[in-house]
Design an enzyme around this catalytic site. Structure first.
Site, PDB file in Angstrom:
ATOM      1  N   HIS A  52       0.843  -1.199   0.000  1.00 27.51           N
ATOM      2  CA  HIS A  52       0.000   0.000   0.000  1.00 27.51           C
ATOM      3  C   HIS A  52       0.873   1.242   0.000  1.00 27.51           C
ATOM      4  O   HIS A  52       1.962   1.247   0.570  1.00 27.51           O
ATOM      5  CB  HIS A  52      -0.951   0.013   1.204  1.00 27.51           C
TER       6      HIS A  52
ATOM      7  N   HIS B 244       0.920   5.217   1.073  1.00 27.93           N
ATOM      8  CA  HIS B 244       0.275   6.273   1.853  1.00 27.93           C
ATOM      9  C   HIS B 244       0.326   7.577   1.059  1.00 27.93           C
ATOM     10  O   HIS B 244       1.378   7.920   0.501  1.00 27.93           O
ATOM     11  CB  HIS B 244       1.033   6.510   3.161  1.00 27.93           C
TER      12      HIS B 244
END
Ligand code: AMP
Length: 134
Positions: free
Chosen positions: A98, A100
């Site tokens: 992922h 940010h």
């Protein structure tokens, strides 16, 4: 065992979803560094950045760029931190790729890397020689 992001992907736990396509989806981070803190998450589980195909990473960066534009236009963010914690030693808590995207404002006082290191005499050139890409 599923990662928390797989459970979100599969609709087993709730999230505030901002975007979805075949490769990735975007949600708001439940524990934001600042409001609007978003996560661009791969649909396929790659435990670390280094496990993912470059095509996936490239696509996710394009989506991160769109999130960045939205945070600026809607929230008035003056900058963003776009970062990947790559491995537990780097603070990665969820072993599922992922990115940010964190809205930032001048003088908001949020510091991500509180301490710095320094090179001894000659050491910077030595590191440069060792780290040159082939
Ligand atoms: P990292 O330390 O890079 O693995 O970041 C994981 C992020 O996932 C953290 O910023 C958490 O706040 C966020 N997170 C964990 N669980 C959830 C959830 N259920 N919904 C949204 N964000 C989450």
């Amino acid at each position: 065992m599923k990662t928390v992001f797989e459970m979100i992907r599969d609709g087993e736990i709730p999230s505030v979803k901002l975007y979805e396509d075949d490769v990735c989806f975007v949600i708001l981070d439940i524990n934001p560094i600042s409001k609007g803190h978003s996560l661009v998450i791969s649909k396929e589980v790659y435990p670390c950045f280094t496990d993912a195909p470059l095509s996936t990473l490239g696509h996710m960066m394009e989506v991160a760029s769109r999130v960045d534009a939205k945070l600026r236009s809607v929230l008035g963010a003056e900058g963003t931190n776009i970062l990947i914690n790559n491995g537990p030693a780097a603070g990665q808590e969820v072993p599922h790729l992922h990115i940010h995207v964190i809205p930032r404002y001048s003088g908001d006082g949020k510091n991500f890397i509180p301490s710095k290191d320094s090179y001894k005499d000659g050491e910077m050139a030595e590191f440069g020689a060792r780290l040159c890409l082939d």
